[in-house]
Design a protein around this motif. Structure first.
Motif, PDB file in Angstrom:
ATOM      1  N   LYS C  15     -21.262 -17.827 -21.556  1.00 42.89           N
ATOM      2  CA  LYS C  15     -20.164 -16.930 -21.161  1.00 42.89           C
ATOM      3  C   LYS C  15     -20.010 -15.813 -22.202  1.00 42.89           C
ATOM      4  O   LYS C  15     -19.736 -14.664 -21.847  1.00 42.89           O
ATOM      5  CB  LYS C  15     -18.875 -17.738 -21.027  1.00 42.89           C
ATOM      6  N   LYS C  18     -22.691 -13.212 -21.728  1.00 43.52           N
ATOM      7  CA  LYS C  18     -22.396 -12.383 -20.554  1.00 43.52           C
ATOM      8  C   LYS C  18     -21.316 -11.347 -20.895  1.00 43.52           C
ATOM      9  O   LYS C  18     -21.394 -10.191 -20.482  1.00 43.52           O
ATOM     10  CB  LYS C  18     -21.942 -13.272 -19.387  1.00 43.52           C
ATOM     11  N   GLN C  19     -20.322 -11.781 -21.655  1.00 38.35           N
ATOM     12  CA  GLN C  19     -19.275 -10.834 -22.082  1.00 38.35           C
ATOM     13  C   GLN C  19     -19.911  -9.703 -22.906  1.00 38.35           C
ATOM     14  O   GLN C  19     -19.543  -8.532 -22.757  1.00 38.35           O
ATOM     15  CB  GLN C  19     -18.209 -11.590 -22.892  1.00 38.35           C
TER      16      GLN C  19
ATOM     17  N   ASP F  50     -17.505 -15.242 -14.218  1.00 36.22           N
ATOM     18  CA  ASP F  50     -18.081 -14.962 -15.550  1.00 36.22           C
ATOM     19  C   ASP F  50     -19.114 -13.835 -15.490  1.00 36.22           C
ATOM     20  O   ASP F  50     -19.410 -13.200 -16.499  1.00 36.22           O
ATOM     21  CB  ASP F  50     -18.816 -16.199 -16.093  1.00 36.22           C
ATOM     22  N   GLN F  58     -14.608  -9.711 -18.529  1.00 33.76           N
ATOM     23  CA  GLN F  58     -15.001 -10.634 -17.463  1.00 33.76           C
ATOM     24  C   GLN F  58     -13.816 -10.896 -16.540  1.00 33.76           C
ATOM     25  O   GLN F  58     -12.675 -11.073 -17.011  1.00 33.76           O
ATOM     26  CB  GLN F  58     -15.476 -11.960 -18.059  1.00 33.76           C
ATOM     27  N   THR F  60     -13.120 -13.561 -15.084  1.00 33.83           N
ATOM     28  CA  THR F  60     -12.557 -14.859 -15.500  1.00 33.83           C
ATOM     29  C   THR F  60     -11.381 -14.669 -16.459  1.00 33.83           C
ATOM     30  O   THR F  60     -10.313 -15.274 -16.291  1.00 33.83           O
ATOM     31  CB  THR F  60     -13.651 -15.687 -16.222  1.00 33.83           C
ATOM     32  N   ASP F  61     -11.575 -13.825 -17.457  1.00 30.51           N
ATOM     33  CA  ASP F  61     -10.548 -13.632 -18.479  1.00 30.51           C
ATOM     34  C   ASP F  61      -9.412 -12.743 -17.976  1.00 30.51           C
ATOM     35  O   ASP F  61      -8.243 -12.983 -18.295  1.00 30.51           O
ATOM     36  CB  ASP F  61     -11.178 -13.024 -19.738  1.00 30.51           C
TER      37      ASP F  61
END
Lengths: 68, 68, 68, 68, 68, 68
Positions: C15, C18-19, F50, F58, F60-61
């Motif tokens: 993750k 990917k960020q 992600d 992202q 997700t975040d």
């Protein structure tokens, strides 16, 4: 956040028709998935009929034969 | 082996800028993932502003309104 | 408004990596083209090594042979 | 139903060559996967050599250097 | 340098069939366009039958009805 | 013959919603461009949060922070 890519043959689609495609595709994301229209992107690709084939044939030739 | 596709509006991006995009995207794969630059491919698609929509609007019209 | 699609093999990319790819690709658009990072999208596709070929060979088999 | 997208550099590929690509890609789906050719689509994208990079370099420049 | 993307439904295509698709698509580039096989890439996407529609219908449902 | 690709985050979209996306996107091609629905294809890609970034972050975040 959805991203919609529309591939069509390059047949003189007008700016107004493209605007309608963008609005309609965005609205579909709102109606079905409750997505935010502000961050929905639509990209339209116009493809030459020589470069698109279906059933082993170029669209250019298929159209000649069908007279359309 | 990574493959990076960059889609941008067709706003007179120069050959030099495209070279910088190719170098930068390739280097990113080396820095983050330790990929081999020799087999990293980058393809840039330039999209007409009539063909790109965000927030239900064509980029062509958004730019007119913003004066940019 | 740029859109970057990164295709890589599915090798346990984290993750955090990917960020880093998302940040780096977005920053590249800012640095080279003066694009707005707020509307820059990055989508990462992870591809099975059986489904990726180069030089007529599946990446799965190329890696076995190279011992990597 | 398969969909094949072929990306190549825009080097004066002829209509006849594009027809051969469409036929060959469709036949491959029939031969390997027993797919129905009637609903197999092929789309060919021709990419400017300034917009395609490999090994950090634009294809335009790679070709100049190699004399090809 | 060509790049071929093949999208098919996820119907238990074997590793051997994928290898045949990669070889066949690469050979097509050699035969028709005299491309270098060493730098030809093939990426196969397997798509769930719920996620693929033709003629307004999901492939999942079309197959149920046809008994295939 | 149009081809529509819809990329969305993988958030438990149901089979029924996918069917609605396929119908709606196909109908849009009929309404705006008078295309034949029988040969219109729609492919839906569901992307892990992600693997999708916007504004350097992202999804997700972004969702954790917004509590949504």
């Amino acid at each position: 956040m959805p991203l919609i890519n529309i591939k069509i043959t390059n047949d003189g689609v007008t700016k107004e028709q493209k605007q309608q495609l963008i609005e309609g595709a965005t609205q579909l994301m709102v109606d079905v998935l409750n997505k935010n229209p502000a961050t929905t992107m639509v990209i339209i690709d116009e493809v030459d009929t020589d470069n698109w084939g279906i059933g082993t044939r170029q669209v250019t030739d298929l159209r000649k034969e069908s007279g359309s």
